[in-house]
Design a protein around this motif. Structure first.
Motif, PDB file in Angstrom:
ATOM      1  N   MET A 231       0.828  -1.217   0.000  1.00  0.00           N
ATOM      2  CA  MET A 231       0.000   0.000   0.000  1.00  0.00           C
ATOM      3  C   MET A 231       0.863   1.269   0.000  1.00  0.00           C
ATOM      4  O   MET A 231       0.541   2.259  -0.622  1.00  0.00           O
TER       5      MET A 231
ATOM      6  N   GLN B  50     -10.143   0.092  -4.075  1.00  0.00           N
ATOM      7  CA  GLN B  50      -9.931  -1.313  -4.456  1.00  0.00           C
ATOM      8  C   GLN B  50     -11.029  -2.206  -3.904  1.00  0.00           C
ATOM      9  O   GLN B  50     -11.380  -3.218  -4.490  1.00  0.00           O
ATOM     10  N   ASP B  51     -11.522  -1.863  -2.709  1.00  0.00           N
ATOM     11  CA  ASP B  51     -12.572  -2.666  -2.081  1.00  0.00           C
ATOM     12  C   ASP B  51     -13.365  -1.761  -1.147  1.00  0.00           C
ATOM     13  O   ASP B  51     -13.074  -0.564  -1.032  1.00  0.00           O
ATOM     14  N   GLU B  52     -14.353  -2.350  -0.470  1.00  0.00           N
ATOM     15  CA  GLU B  52     -15.239  -1.497   0.332  1.00  0.00           C
ATOM     16  C   GLU B  52     -14.552  -0.864   1.550  1.00  0.00           C
ATOM     17  O   GLU B  52     -14.948   0.226   1.977  1.00  0.00           O
ATOM     18  N   GLY B  53     -13.522  -1.519   2.096  1.00  0.00           N
ATOM     19  CA  GLY B  53     -12.796  -0.937   3.227  1.00  0.00           C
ATOM     20  C   GLY B  53     -12.037   0.312   2.816  1.00  0.00           C
ATOM     21  O   GLY B  53     -12.068   1.337   3.507  1.00  0.00           O
ATOM     22  N   MET B  54     -11.377   0.244   1.672  1.00  0.00           N
ATOM     23  CA  MET B  54     -10.622   1.391   1.177  1.00  0.00           C
ATOM     24  C   MET B  54     -11.572   2.513   0.732  1.00  0.00           C
ATOM     25  O   MET B  54     -11.282   3.687   0.926  1.00  0.00           O
TER      26      MET B  54
ATOM     27  N   HIS C 224     -14.324   3.115   2.109  1.00  0.00           N
ATOM     28  CA  HIS C 224     -14.794   3.704   3.363  1.00  0.00           C
ATOM     29  C   HIS C 224     -13.836   4.803   3.848  1.00  0.00           C
ATOM     30  O   HIS C 224     -14.277   5.905   4.210  1.00  0.00           O
ATOM     31  N   ILE C 225     -12.517   4.521   3.832  1.00  0.00           N
ATOM     32  CA  ILE C 225     -11.584   5.555   4.323  1.00  0.00           C
ATOM     33  C   ILE C 225     -11.463   6.712   3.322  1.00  0.00           C
ATOM     34  O   ILE C 225     -11.270   7.855   3.716  1.00  0.00           O
TER      35      ILE C 225
ATOM     36  N   HIS D 234      -5.278   6.260   8.859  1.00  0.00           N
ATOM     37  CA  HIS D 234      -5.885   4.923   8.867  1.00  0.00           C
ATOM     38  C   HIS D 234      -4.886   3.850   8.449  1.00  0.00           C
ATOM     39  O   HIS D 234      -4.805   2.804   9.069  1.00  0.00           O
ATOM     40  N   LEU D 235      -4.137   4.137   7.393  1.00  0.00           N
ATOM     41  CA  LEU D 235      -3.229   3.118   6.881  1.00  0.00           C
ATOM     42  C   LEU D 235      -2.013   2.923   7.782  1.00  0.00           C
ATOM     43  O   LEU D 235      -1.503   1.827   7.895  1.00  0.00           O
TER      44      LEU D 235
ATOM     45  N   GLU E 139      -2.020   3.146  11.042  1.00  0.00           N
ATOM     46  CA  GLU E 139      -2.481   2.316  12.164  1.00  0.00           C
ATOM     47  C   GLU E 139      -2.432   0.836  11.799  1.00  0.00           C
ATOM     48  O   GLU E 139      -2.092  -0.005  12.604  1.00  0.00           O
ATOM     49  N   GLU E 140      -2.787   0.570  10.530  1.00  0.00           N
ATOM     50  CA  GLU E 140      -2.815  -0.833  10.098  1.00  0.00           C
ATOM     51  C   GLU E 140      -1.423  -1.375   9.824  1.00  0.00           C
ATOM     52  O   GLU E 140      -1.184  -2.563   9.953  1.00  0.00           O
ATOM     53  N   ASP E 141      -0.500  -0.472   9.433  1.00  0.00           N
ATOM     54  CA  ASP E 141       0.874  -0.916   9.155  1.00  0.00           C
ATOM     55  C   ASP E 141       1.631  -1.249  10.441  1.00  0.00           C
ATOM     56  O   ASP E 141       2.547  -2.041  10.443  1.00  0.00           O
TER      57      ASP E 141
ATOM     58  N   ARG F  59      -5.605  -6.422   2.761  1.00  0.00           N
ATOM     59  CA  ARG F  59      -5.295  -6.732   4.167  1.00  0.00           C
ATOM     60  C   ARG F  59      -5.822  -5.628   5.080  1.00  0.00           C
ATOM     61  O   ARG F  59      -6.314  -5.884   6.176  1.00  0.00           O
ATOM     62  N   GLN F  60      -5.713  -4.377   4.591  1.00  0.00           N
ATOM     63  CA  GLN F  60      -6.156  -3.237   5.399  1.00  0.00           C
ATOM     64  C   GLN F  60      -7.652  -3.327   5.732  1.00  0.00           C
ATOM     65  O   GLN F  60      -8.064  -2.997   6.834  1.00  0.00           O
ATOM     66  N   THR F  61      -8.427  -3.800   4.769  1.00  0.00           N
ATOM     67  CA  THR F  61      -9.869  -3.897   5.000  1.00  0.00           C
ATOM     68  C   THR F  61     -10.174  -4.934   6.079  1.00  0.00           C
ATOM     69  O   THR F  61     -11.048  -4.719   6.934  1.00  0.00           O
TER      70      THR F  61
ATOM     71  N   PHE G  98      -9.468  -3.235   9.294  1.00  0.00           N
ATOM     72  CA  PHE G  98     -10.532  -2.274   9.660  1.00  0.00           C
ATOM     73  C   PHE G  98     -11.722  -3.013  10.274  1.00  0.00           C
ATOM     74  O   PHE G  98     -12.308  -2.566  11.250  1.00  0.00           O
TER      75      PHE G  98
ATOM     76  N   PHE H 191     -15.069  -0.372  10.629  1.00  0.00           N
ATOM     77  CA  PHE H 191     -15.865  -0.369   9.412  1.00  0.00           C
ATOM     78  C   PHE H 191     -16.781  -1.593   9.402  1.00  0.00           C
ATOM     79  O   PHE H 191     -16.352  -2.698   9.757  1.00  0.00           O
TER      80      PHE H 191
END
Lengths: 167, 71
Positions: free
Chosen positions: A1, A99-103, A105-106, A161-162, A164-166, B28-30, B33, B39
């Motif tokens: 990412m 790319q998908d619904e999670g992305m 969303h942010i 957001h990203l 935090e996930e990294d 992976r991020q989704t 979340f 989310f």
């Protein structure tokens, strides 16, 4: 990412805005400053011609270099991500991550923050342009500041957001 | 707020977030979340996740209010 060029896109836009601001400063800065003390016949003159020319030429060269690197980065991104190509000419901002619904969303959250900022800053900018006693250059600079800040807001929200996930 | 057992079940089956993401066709991020409750996934994604984690949607997701009522 992290290597996704769409993540870096707002940073590039911020860079272009800064270079444009430099160019604007170069074009509009006074060529000479003269301080005269009439009683003693003293005079002090500073010529900005060289500095001004350097800023104008430097900003143009920098802009062209950045544009070339930017174009190469887009080409590289499109080669590596054939399903998520960044078009050279598109109305839709390429920094949207969908790319998908999670992305999505942010991206929506970041876009909402930018929209909120624009809701307040554009009327403020209009009032500033109408009533400011300052010259036109300051209105243009204020527009560039608003444009810069919208990218800062967008980038910070996505990054928050990203990151935090990294971690 | 929507609560879930995605992290727990993912660990049970030894999947990483990337593994699970690939199975249900998201990043992976989704997955991260969703696990954090940041989310709420769509019904389609919830069904895919339930299938990948060999459970049903009701066992995978529930509302916090329901949890309180049950206590």
């Amino acid at each position: 990412m992290k290597n996704d060029f769409r993540m870096q896109y707002p940073l590039w836009m911020m860079g272009f805005i800064v270079v444009l601001g430099l160019f604007l400063f170069g074009v509009n800065s006074p060529e000479t400053t003269e301080i005269v003390n009439t009683e003693t016949e003293q005079s002090f003159l500073v010529e900005y011609g060289l500095v001004q020319g350097f800023i104008i030429l430097g900003s143009i060269v920098l802009y062209l270099i950045m544009l070339f690197v930017f174009y190469m980065k887009i080409r590289r991104h499109n080669k590596m991500n054939p399903t998520q190509k960044i078009p050279s000419f598109a109305i839709r901002p390429p920094e949207y991550l969908e790319q998908d619904e999670g992305m999505t969303h942010i991206t929506r959250k970041a876009s909402q923050k930018v929209y909120t900022f624009m809701t307040w800053s554009l009327p403020g900018l209009a009032v500033f342009a109408m009533f400011s006693p300052l010259s036109r250059i300051y209105t243009v600079l204020a527009i560039l500041v608003v444009a810069f800040l919208q990218y800062v807001i967008y980038y910070r929200e996505i990054r928050k957001h990203l990151r935090e996930e990294d971690e | 707020m929507l609560k879930n057992r995605v992290k727990e079940l993912r660990a049970r089956y030894g999947f990483t977030q990337s593994d699970l993401g690939k199975q249900v066709d998201v990043t992976r991020q989704t997955i991260a979340f969703i696990e954090k409750g940041e989310f709420s996934p769509s019904i389609t994604l919830s069904l895919k996740l339930a299938k990948a984690l060999q459970t049903n949607v009701n066992d995978l997701f529930w509302l916090e209010e329901d949890e309180k009522h049950e206590k």
